[in-house]
Design a protein around this motif. Structure first.
Motif, short mmCIF file in Angstrom:
data_model
loop_
_atom_site.label_atom_id
_atom_site.label_comp_id
_atom_site.label_asym_id
_atom_site.label_seq_id
_atom_site.Cartn_x
_atom_site.Cartn_y
_atom_site.Cartn_z
N ASP A 78 -11.79 -22.30 31.16
CA ASP A 78 -10.48 -22.44 30.54
C ASP A 78 -9.61 -23.34 31.41
OD1 ASP A 78 -8.51 -22.04 28.66
OD2 ASP A 78 -7.78 -20.17 29.55
N ARG A 135 -3.93 -22.21 20.15
CA ARG A 135 -5.17 -21.44 20.14
C ARG A 135 -5.13 -20.36 19.05
NH1 ARG A 135 -6.26 -20.90 26.69
NH2 ARG A 135 -7.06 -23.02 26.96
N HIS A 136 -3.97 -19.77 18.87
CA HIS A 136 -3.81 -18.77 17.81
C HIS A 136 -4.09 -19.40 16.44
CE1 HIS A 136 -1.78 -15.87 15.16
NE2 HIS A 136 -1.08 -16.89 14.68
N ALA A 150 -5.80 -22.10 15.75
CA ALA A 150 -7.20 -22.53 15.63
C ALA A 150 -8.13 -21.38 15.26
CB ALA A 150 -7.66 -23.18 16.93
N ARG A 151 -7.74 -20.15 15.58
CA ARG A 151 -8.60 -18.99 15.29
C ARG A 151 -8.39 -18.42 13.89
NH1 ARG A 151 -7.16 -17.52 20.77
NH2 ARG A 151 -5.49 -16.21 19.93
N GLN A 152 -7.33 -18.86 13.20
CA GLN A 152 -7.02 -18.26 11.91
C GLN A 152 -8.00 -18.72 10.83
OE1 GLN A 152 -4.71 -15.80 12.11
NE2 GLN A 152 -4.91 -16.52 14.22
N PRO A 153 -8.53 -17.81 10.01
CA PRO A 153 -9.54 -18.16 9.00
C PRO A 153 -9.08 -19.25 8.04
CG PRO A 153 -9.32 -15.78 9.19
CD PRO A 153 -8.23 -16.36 10.03
N ARG A 204 -9.22 -22.57 9.92
CA ARG A 204 -10.61 -22.98 10.14
C ARG A 204 -11.23 -23.50 8.84
NH1 ARG A 204 -12.69 -21.02 15.03
NH2 ARG A 204 -14.83 -21.21 14.24
N SER A 232 -17.36 -26.10 16.17
CA SER A 232 -18.10 -24.97 16.75
C SER A 232 -18.68 -25.32 18.11
CB SER A 232 -19.23 -24.55 15.81
OG SER A 232 -20.20 -25.60 15.69
N PRO A 276 -17.73 -26.53 21.71
CA PRO A 276 -16.52 -26.66 22.54
C PRO A 276 -16.32 -28.07 23.08
CG PRO A 276 -17.69 -24.64 23.09
CD PRO A 276 -18.58 -25.41 22.16
#
Length: 374
Positions: free
Chosen positions: A99, A200-201, A203-206, A209, A226, A228
């Motif tokens: 990170d 980052r929050h 980017a994680r949301q369905p 995505r 997918s 990195p």
């Protein structure tokens, strides 16, 4: 640079810049990381504007490292960090680092044991005055899609469900504005609190995505979110940093109109063009009669985008809308602008060409979403 207190962000105050990079390494990757760092520091040492850097390791957690660097000012650092050379230079570090977190600060005060802090010394390379912020971080991404796919991409980007705005107790998505200019997409975000946490929050949301996957076939630059490394390279290249933000000290009037204007610069003149627009918007913020209530200038290489909030229609005062109010400003812009890229030929100091420039620079709005506080 005005000291009105209205400027909340600027890369053009002439102060030295301190860059802090926090890294969390994978276990056992220390030597690989050190080898990659030696390569990187040898490269960056020759970059114009770079003054020094330090590599530090935590005395509490050996996996946590810190790189600090000092630069003559923000513009040379931004030119370096947004370059393809930088992308390739740091690539060997990717497999070592779990990170990262990057922070940039202009130097406001400095104390040294062997040099008396005289008034003259205190001002040398320093930010003159503390800026007044609004607690909002601003950032943008830009990328291109395959010619002919513009309408489909706009449909996809306009139709997604907004993610939850409240990220945590201190971070909230405030506004997302998305525009297109031909096959170029620009997505600008405003975040209260921690920008990196918010990104980052999101980017994680369905729902996010799903929309990112939906536009993948239309992108000119391939990516695999997918993977990195692929994702990191894509978003590094897509970054369009905010280099200046200013807003009027007056209360925001009702009915503000948001526009994005695209200014392609001549090769190597992007920073000069952004600086000109920033200075113009500072003057506008001090002018009660200006239709420009607020402005954010984003710049990367020769791409300059100016996001403006206007109190009137865009074409009611073309010179102010374009950031060209004042004698000789159109001619000054002409020195930096690649007019042919947006269909403007000849001198800008004619009404016909100013109106043509405004028409070509005005980006197509795709979506503009603000979140209300609960």
């Amino acid at each position: 640079m005005t000291n009105s207190g209205r400027i909340s962000q600027s890369a053009f105050d002439g102060s030295r810049l301190r860059v802090i990079l926090l890294l969390d390494l994978y276990e056992g990757a220390q030597q690989q990381f050190l080898d990659a760092y030696e390569h990187m520091r040898n490269q960056v040492a020759s970059v114009p504007g770079h003054l020094s850097d330090q590599l530090c390791q935590s005395i509490e957690n050996p996996s946590q490292w810190l790189i600090t660097s000092e630069w003559e000012s923000a513009p040379p650092f931004l030119a370096w960090v947004n370059s393809e050379e930088h992308v390739e230079t740091v690539r060997p570090m990717h497999s070592c680092v779990r990170d990262t977190r990057s922070m940039r600060y202009s130097i406001l005060r400095e104390t040294t044991p062997n040099a008396p802090l005289t008034p003259k010394a205190a001002k040398a390379g320093m930010q003159v005055a503390a800026r007044v912020g609004d607690g909002v971080a601003r950032h943008a991404l830009t990328f291109t899609v395959k010619p002919g796919s513009e309408s489909k991409v706009a449909e996809i980007l306009a139709g997604y469900t907004s993610p939850e705005a409240q990220v945590d107790d201190t971070t909230r998505l405030r506004r997302t504005s998305l525009f297109m200019h031909g096959n170029r997409v620009v997505r600008a975000v405003e975040v209260e609190g921690d920008l990196l946490v918010a990104l980052r929050h999101v980017a994680r949301q369905p729902e996010v995505r799903a929309v990112e996957e939906a536009i993948n076939p239309y992108l000119e630059q391939d990516r695999d979110l997918s993977d990195p490394d692929s994702a990191r390279v894509f978003f590094t290249r897509a970054a369009l940093p905010a280099v200046h933000h200013v807003v009027s000290g007056e209360k925001a009037p009702a009915g503000l109109r948001r526009h994005a204007l695209y200014y392609p610069a001549k090769e190597g003149r992007g920073m000069d063009l952004a600086r000109l627009l920033a200075h113009q918007d500072e003057a506008a913020a001090d002018d009660p009669g200006s239709p420009v209530y607020g402005s954010t200038v984003f710049q990367r290489d020769d791409i300059v985008v100016r996001l403006v909030d206007l109190t009137s229609e865009l074409d009611a005062d073309p010179m102010s809308s374009l950031g060209l109010k004042g004698s000789g400003k159109a001619a000054e812009l002409e020195r930096f602008l690649d007019g042919a890229a947006i269909g403007v030929e000849g001198s800008l100091e004619t009404d016909r060409n100013i109106n043509r420039l405004l028409s070509h620079a005005d980006m197509m709005p795709v979506t503009d979403r603000s979140s209300a506080r609960s």
